[in-house]
Design a protein around this motif. Structure first.
Motif, PDB file in Angstrom:
ATOM      1  N   VAL A 222       0.850  -1.189   0.000  1.00  0.00           N
ATOM      2  CA  VAL A 222       0.000   0.000   0.000  1.00  0.00           C
ATOM      3  C   VAL A 222       0.884   1.237   0.000  1.00  0.00           C
ATOM      4  N   LEU A 223       0.529   2.206  -0.839  1.00  0.00           N
ATOM      5  CA  LEU A 223       1.251   3.471  -0.929  1.00  0.00           C
ATOM      6  C   LEU A 223       0.507   4.493  -0.061  1.00  0.00           C
ATOM      7  N   PRO A 224       1.017   4.808   1.135  1.00  0.00           N
ATOM      8  CA  PRO A 224       0.273   5.661   2.081  1.00  0.00           C
ATOM      9  C   PRO A 224      -0.088   7.028   1.519  1.00  0.00           C
ATOM     10  N   ASP A 225       0.826   7.657   0.797  1.00  0.00           N
ATOM     11  CA  ASP A 225       0.544   8.997   0.277  1.00  0.00           C
ATOM     12  C   ASP A 225      -0.556   8.946  -0.783  1.00  0.00           C
ATOM     13  N   LEU A 226      -0.541   7.926  -1.614  1.00  0.00           N
ATOM     14  CA  LEU A 226      -1.584   7.788  -2.624  1.00  0.00           C
ATOM     15  C   LEU A 226      -2.923   7.495  -1.962  1.00  0.00           C
ATOM     16  N   LEU A 227      -2.910   6.638  -0.963  1.00  0.00           N
ATOM     17  CA  LEU A 227      -4.154   6.326  -0.256  1.00  0.00           C
ATOM     18  C   LEU A 227      -4.742   7.577   0.375  1.00  0.00           C
ATOM     19  N   GLN A 228      -3.921   8.377   1.013  1.00  0.00           N
ATOM     20  CA  GLN A 228      -4.426   9.601   1.652  1.00  0.00           C
ATOM     21  C   GLN A 228      -4.946  10.591   0.619  1.00  0.00           C
ATOM     22  N   ALA A 229      -4.303  10.657  -0.552  1.00  0.00           N
ATOM     23  CA  ALA A 229      -4.775  11.555  -1.601  1.00  0.00           C
ATOM     24  C   ALA A 229      -6.161  11.135  -2.071  1.00  0.00           C
ATOM     25  N   MET A 230      -6.376   9.832  -2.215  1.00  0.00           N
ATOM     26  CA  MET A 230      -7.684   9.344  -2.663  1.00  0.00           C
ATOM     27  C   MET A 230      -8.740   9.536  -1.574  1.00  0.00           C
ATOM     28  N   LEU A 231      -8.358   9.320  -0.327  1.00  0.00           N
ATOM     29  CA  LEU A 231      -9.308   9.484   0.775  1.00  0.00           C
ATOM     30  C   LEU A 231      -9.721  10.936   0.981  1.00  0.00           C
ATOM     31  N   ALA A 232      -8.971  11.862   0.375  1.00  0.00           N
ATOM     32  CA  ALA A 232      -9.324  13.279   0.485  1.00  0.00           C
ATOM     33  C   ALA A 232     -10.482  13.670  -0.414  1.00  0.00           C
ATOM     34  N   ALA A 233     -10.972  12.748  -1.247  1.00  0.00           N
ATOM     35  CA  ALA A 233     -12.133  13.050  -2.096  1.00  0.00           C
ATOM     36  C   ALA A 233     -13.303  13.483  -1.221  1.00  0.00           C
ATOM     37  N   PRO A 234     -13.948  14.618  -1.508  1.00  0.00           N
ATOM     38  CA  PRO A 234     -15.012  15.145  -0.638  1.00  0.00           C
ATOM     39  C   PRO A 234     -16.140  14.157  -0.368  1.00  0.00           C
ATOM     40  N   PHE A 235     -16.396  13.232  -1.302  1.00  0.00           N
ATOM     41  CA  PHE A 235     -17.510  12.293  -1.106  1.00  0.00           C
ATOM     42  C   PHE A 235     -17.385  11.543   0.209  1.00  0.00           C
ATOM     43  N   PHE A 236     -16.177  11.142   0.566  1.00  0.00           N
ATOM     44  CA  PHE A 236     -16.005  10.294   1.749  1.00  0.00           C
ATOM     45  C   PHE A 236     -16.367  11.029   3.036  1.00  0.00           C
ATOM     46  N   ALA A 237     -16.293  12.337   3.035  1.00  0.00           N
ATOM     47  CA  ALA A 237     -16.615  13.115   4.239  1.00  0.00           C
ATOM     48  C   ALA A 237     -18.101  13.459   4.329  1.00  0.00           C
ATOM     49  N   LEU A 238     -18.866  13.214   3.271  1.00  0.00           N
ATOM     50  CA  LEU A 238     -20.289  13.535   3.294  1.00  0.00           C
ATOM     51  C   LEU A 238     -21.045  12.607   4.242  1.00  0.00           C
ATOM     52  N   PRO A 239     -22.024  13.133   4.963  1.00  0.00           N
ATOM     53  CA  PRO A 239     -22.870  12.255   5.778  1.00  0.00           C
ATOM     54  C   PRO A 239     -23.942  11.607   4.903  1.00  0.00           C
ATOM     55  N   PRO A 240     -24.512  10.481   5.330  1.00  0.00           N
ATOM     56  CA  PRO A 240     -25.662   9.915   4.611  1.00  0.00           C
ATOM     57  C   PRO A 240     -26.860  10.859   4.739  1.00  0.00           C
TER      58      PRO A 240
END
Length: 371
Positions: A222-240
């Motif tokens: 796993v590439l930690p920096d790449l993973l964190q960049a992808m996790l920064a996508a705003p969708f993941f922070a949206l509530p249901p």
């Protein structure tokens, strides 16, 4: 009126069409037959291309819908043959169609969701009533139009006195949270990409439609920096409530994330994409699972041993099992859901999806095309 319904599903993974013949005269339902058919490479490529703007879209979309219905009809014939049933024995077919755009609540506040299908052609080819276009009414009533399967998950897997979560990992992943009582409100939402990004990368670099068992990803880091960049996508922070699709999580999105990682080994990118799916699904369970001690997994992701192992590592103390252990094989769940939804439509039974899609109230979903 019989209690036999056929459900057909072709999901965002584009790996083919699954169908079941479901008997609702028993509780729980009985799957009388299961069948599947692959999508021809040219049709798969066209359906994938239609997720993006292009030349002569209306014409191409209409022809792709016709071709898809012929695959659907082939699966219906397989089901009838396997169960020794005639068309007149089946109450209706629930046909999902192929999602090519999903943009609820956008543009004009209502937005739209588009599943390619020609239900009239399927009714003509099969001689059976067809129920289709399940998502549009939910969007019209202010909802996300997805996911719809949590209501079925409650019917299929809900156990009185026991809280549990159901994770469907198709092209996209969605989570259902079931309380211990049948009257408890059901929560459901999309977590993010399921198999779509992993499959696309595997196809690009290995020439295979998917990473069988996750074996390729298991050999990478796993590439930690790449993973964190992808996790920064705003969708993941949206509530249901929230839903997503290839409109966001597309190969173009992936290429944007990979800027600055030109020297990354393809196998390490695959490992990171698998970790993206595992981590976002696990975070969804932790944040909204309400201490569920059981996680039932269905969809193609259930067959990815490496992905399942990562989920278990990220969710210690949670019993994670494929839906097979709960009476319905993982590959059959979504098709069975659309058989169940077709039955609801035929019976004019409204679905309470307010806590799942955010719709304004209970609605009857789907449109009926008589044979």
């Amino acid at each position: 009126m019989t209690e036999l319904f056929i459900g057909l599903m072709s999901g965002t993974s584009l790996d083919g069409v699954d169908g079941v013949l479901a008997d609702f005269s028993t509780t729980p339902l009985t799957v009388r037959a299961h069948a599947s058919a692959p999508l021809e490479p040219a049709l798969k490529a066209e359906l994938l291309a239609l997720n993006q703007p292009g030349n002569n879209e209306l014409h191409r979309a209409a022809l792709a819908a016709n071709a898809l219905m012929r695959v659907y009809a082939d699966v219906v014939n397989q089901l009838l043959t396997a169960s020794a049933m005639a068309p007149e024995h089946i109450q209706a077919i629930g046909a999902h169609g192929q999602t090519v755009r999903h943009q609820p609540q956008r543009h004009d506040a209502t937005g739209y969701t588009l599943q390619l299908a020609n239900p009239a052609l399927l009714a003509e080819l099969s001689g059976i009533d067809v129920v289709a276009d399940f998502r549009s009414r939910d969007v019209a009533a202010g909802g996300q139009g997805a996911p719809l399967v949590p209501a079925f998950h409650q019917a299929a897997f809900g156990t009185p006195g026991q809280a549990m979560a159901v994770l469907n990992m198709g092209g996209m992943a969605n989570l259902t949270v079931l309380g211990p009582e049948p009257t408890d409100e059901v929560l459901g939402f999309d977590c993010g990409p399921g198999n779509a990004m992993m499959d696309a990368w595997c196809q690009r670099h290995r020439g295979h439609a998917f990473d069988a068992g996750g074996a390729w990803a298991a050999g990478g880091q796993v590439l930690p920096d790449l993973l964190q960049a992808m996790l920064a996508a705003p969708f993941f922070a949206l509530p249901p409530p929230k839903s997503t699709g290839r409109d966001l999580f597309s190969p173009d999105w992936l290429d944007q994330q990979l800027r600055g990682f030109a020297n990354a080994a393809p196998v390490d990118v695959q490992a990171t994409l698998t970790e993206l799916t595992a981590s976002t699904c696990a975070s969804s369970v932790k944040d909204y699972g309400f201490d569920s001690q059981q996680l039932v997994v269905c969809g193609g992701g259930a067959f990815n041993a490496h992905l399942m192992a990562r989920l278990q590592t990220l969710l210690p103390g949670v019993a994670i099992q494929p839906s097979d252990a709960h009476g319905l094989p993982a590959q059959q769940v979504e098709a069975a859901a659309f058989a169940w939804l077709a039955r609801k439509t035929v019976r004019r039974e409204a679905l309470q999806l307010q806590s799942i899609t955010g719709t304004r109230g209970a609605r009857v979903l789907g449109a009926i095309y008589p044979a």
